[in-house]
Design a protein around this motif. Structure first.
Motif, PDB file in Angstrom:
ATOM      1  N   ILE A  57      17.546  38.721  21.363  1.00 60.44           N
ATOM      2  CA  ILE A  57      16.686  37.506  22.234  1.00 60.44           C
ATOM      3  C   ILE A  57      17.797  35.994  22.649  1.00 60.44           C
ATOM      4  N   LEU A  58      18.698  36.669  22.122  1.00 62.95           N
ATOM      5  CA  LEU A  58      19.767  35.741  22.759  1.00 62.95           C
ATOM      6  C   LEU A  58      20.403  35.616  24.172  1.00 62.95           C
ATOM      7  N   ALA A  59      19.726  36.436  24.577  1.00 64.36           N
ATOM      8  CA  ALA A  59      20.587  37.189  25.636  1.00 64.36           C
ATOM      9  C   ALA A  59      21.140  36.139  27.317  1.00 64.36           C
ATOM     10  N   ARG A  60      21.619  36.187  27.619  1.00 64.28           N
ATOM     11  CA  ARG A  60      21.365  34.653  29.419  1.00 64.28           C
ATOM     12  C   ARG A  60      20.949  35.442  30.309  1.00 64.28           C
ATOM     13  N   SER A  61      20.588  35.182  31.170  1.00 65.49           N
ATOM     14  CA  SER A  61      19.664  36.001  32.055  1.00 65.49           C
ATOM     15  C   SER A  61      21.705  35.798  33.492  1.00 65.49           C
ATOM     16  N   GLU A  62      21.889  34.828  32.890  1.00 57.50           N
ATOM     17  CA  GLU A  62      22.761  34.624  34.068  1.00 57.50           C
ATOM     18  C   GLU A  62      24.761  35.939  33.831  1.00 57.50           C
ATOM     19  N   LEU A  63      24.363  36.159  32.136  1.00 59.95           N
ATOM     20  CA  LEU A  63      25.281  37.393  31.806  1.00 59.95           C
ATOM     21  C   LEU A  63      24.326  38.876  32.514  1.00 59.95           C
ATOM     22  N   ALA A  64      23.381  38.984  33.106  1.00 66.65           N
ATOM     23  CA  ALA A  64      23.086  40.174  33.488  1.00 66.65           C
ATOM     24  C   ALA A  64      22.880  40.343  35.468  1.00 66.65           C
ATOM     25  N   PRO A  65      23.649  41.325  35.341  1.00 69.39           N
ATOM     26  CA  PRO A  65      23.959  41.440  37.289  1.00 69.39           C
ATOM     27  C   PRO A  65      22.756  41.314  37.600  1.00 69.39           C
ATOM     28  N   LYS A  66      22.985  40.347  38.926  1.00 68.07           N
ATOM     29  CA  LYS A  66      21.866  40.169  40.128  1.00 68.07           C
ATOM     30  C   LYS A  66      21.260  40.336  39.702  1.00 68.07           C
ATOM     31  N   ARG A  67      21.188  41.901  40.690  1.00 72.36           N
ATOM     32  CA  ARG A  67      20.361  42.709  40.659  1.00 72.36           C
ATOM     33  C   ARG A  67      18.441  42.899  39.960  1.00 72.36           C
ATOM     34  N   LEU A  68      18.603  42.622  38.455  1.00 72.48           N
ATOM     35  CA  LEU A  68      18.376  42.504  36.969  1.00 72.48           C
ATOM     36  C   LEU A  68      17.813  41.171  36.710  1.00 72.48           C
ATOM     37  N   ARG A  69      18.499  40.111  37.416  1.00 73.58           N
ATOM     38  CA  ARG A  69      18.047  38.852  37.099  1.00 73.58           C
ATOM     39  C   ARG A  69      16.524  38.027  36.947  1.00 73.58           C
ATOM     40  N   VAL A  70      15.966  37.586  36.685  1.00 77.00           N
ATOM     41  CA  VAL A  70      14.178  37.476  36.871  1.00 77.00           C
ATOM     42  C   VAL A  70      14.412  36.181  37.353  1.00 77.00           C
ATOM     43  N   GLY A  71      14.122  35.390  38.386  1.00 77.49           N
ATOM     44  CA  GLY A  71      14.084  33.877  38.843  1.00 77.49           C
ATOM     45  C   GLY A  71      13.460  33.673  38.302  1.00 77.49           C
ATOM     46  N   LYS A  72      13.759  31.753  38.593  1.00 79.31           N
ATOM     47  CA  LYS A  72      12.498  31.017  37.879  1.00 79.31           C
ATOM     48  C   LYS A  72      11.437  30.945  39.126  1.00 79.31           C
ATOM     49  N   PRO A  73      10.592  29.607  39.459  1.00 78.89           N
ATOM     50  CA  PRO A  73       9.485  29.914  40.020  1.00 78.89           C
ATOM     51  C   PRO A  73       9.738  29.110  41.126  1.00 78.89           C
ATOM     52  N   ARG A 107      25.750  39.304   2.342  1.00 78.10           N
ATOM     53  CA  ARG A 107      25.086  39.013   1.953  1.00 78.10           C
ATOM     54  C   ARG A 107      25.285  37.379   2.013  1.00 78.10           C
ATOM     55  N   LYS A 108      26.192  36.413   1.534  1.00 80.00           N
ATOM     56  CA  LYS A 108      26.229  35.406   2.322  1.00 80.00           C
ATOM     57  C   LYS A 108      26.551  35.263   3.896  1.00 80.00           C
ATOM     58  N   ALA A 109      27.633  35.782   4.200  1.00 82.96           N
ATOM     59  CA  ALA A 109      27.128  35.848   5.816  1.00 82.96           C
ATOM     60  C   ALA A 109      26.056  36.721   6.567  1.00 82.96           C
ATOM     61  N   PHE A 110      25.336  37.241   5.890  1.00 81.84           N
ATOM     62  CA  PHE A 110      24.121  37.727   6.283  1.00 81.84           C
ATOM     63  C   PHE A 110      22.975  37.276   6.542  1.00 81.84           C
ATOM     64  N   GLU A 111      22.858  36.013   5.514  1.00 80.99           N
ATOM     65  CA  GLU A 111      21.928  34.565   5.533  1.00 80.99           C
ATOM     66  C   GLU A 111      22.059  34.031   6.148  1.00 80.99           C
ATOM     67  N   GLN A 112      23.679  33.500   6.401  1.00 78.45           N
ATOM     68  CA  GLN A 112      24.375  32.658   7.720  1.00 78.45           C
ATOM     69  C   GLN A 112      23.815  33.057   8.870  1.00 78.45           C
ATOM     70  N   ALA A 113      23.968  34.299   9.284  1.00 76.18           N
ATOM     71  CA  ALA A 113      23.623  35.223  10.590  1.00 76.18           C
ATOM     72  C   ALA A 113      22.377  34.961  10.662  1.00 76.18           C
ATOM     73  N   VAL A 114      21.256  35.024   9.338  1.00 73.21           N
ATOM     74  CA  VAL A 114      20.159  35.398   9.971  1.00 73.21           C
ATOM     75  C   VAL A 114      19.130  33.473  10.252  1.00 73.21           C
ATOM     76  N   TYR A 115      19.804  32.417   9.278  1.00 67.78           N
ATOM     77  CA  TYR A 115      19.486  31.515   9.879  1.00 67.78           C
ATOM     78  C   TYR A 115      20.202  30.584  11.452  1.00 67.78           C
ATOM     79  N   ALA A 116      21.660  31.029  12.040  1.00 66.81           N
ATOM     80  CA  ALA A 116      22.248  31.312  12.866  1.00 66.81           C
ATOM     81  C   ALA A 116      20.784  31.371  13.947  1.00 66.81           C
ATOM     82  N   LEU A 117      20.867  32.688  14.231  1.00 64.87           N
ATOM     83  CA  LEU A 117      19.455  33.189  14.767  1.00 64.87           C
ATOM     84  C   LEU A 117      18.298  32.514  15.197  1.00 64.87           C
ATOM     85  N   ALA A 118      18.077  32.275  13.763  1.00 66.78           N
ATOM     86  CA  ALA A 118      16.210  31.775  13.500  1.00 66.78           C
ATOM     87  C   ALA A 118      16.880  30.541  14.665  1.00 66.78           C
TER      88      ALA A 118
END
Length: 87
Positions: free
Chosen positions: A58-74, A14-25
């Protein structure tokens, strides 16, 4: 009989889960460690498994995705634009 699975977990889980929720937020890097601690204390913690999936989205980083699936910046930021998977 309690119907709330969250209340049926160990104190450590329970304590670890509460820490995980806070860390994610807070978008903290400790999210993964807290989720691992939760699942180590209670491998059947359903909410921790759900949170892990949500965190992966929600914490996925674009640089970890294969290049063909990345969404570029403007244009104008020095990076490639959108790369279509159909081209």
């Amino acid at each position: 009989m309690s119907r709330d699975a969250y209340l049926n977990t160990s104190s450590d889980a329970r304590k670890a889960f509460e820490q995980a929720v806070y860390a994610l937020a807070a978008h903290r890097p400790s999210t993964s460690m807290a989720l691992q601690a939760t699942l180590a204390a209670d491998p059947d913690h359903v909410a921790a498994h759900a949170l892990r999936g949500f965190a992966n989205l929600i914490l996925a980083r674009s640089e970890l995705a294969p290049k063909r699936l990345r969404v570029g910046k403007p244009p104008g930021r020095g990076e490639e634009g959108i790369v279509s998977s159909t081209s």
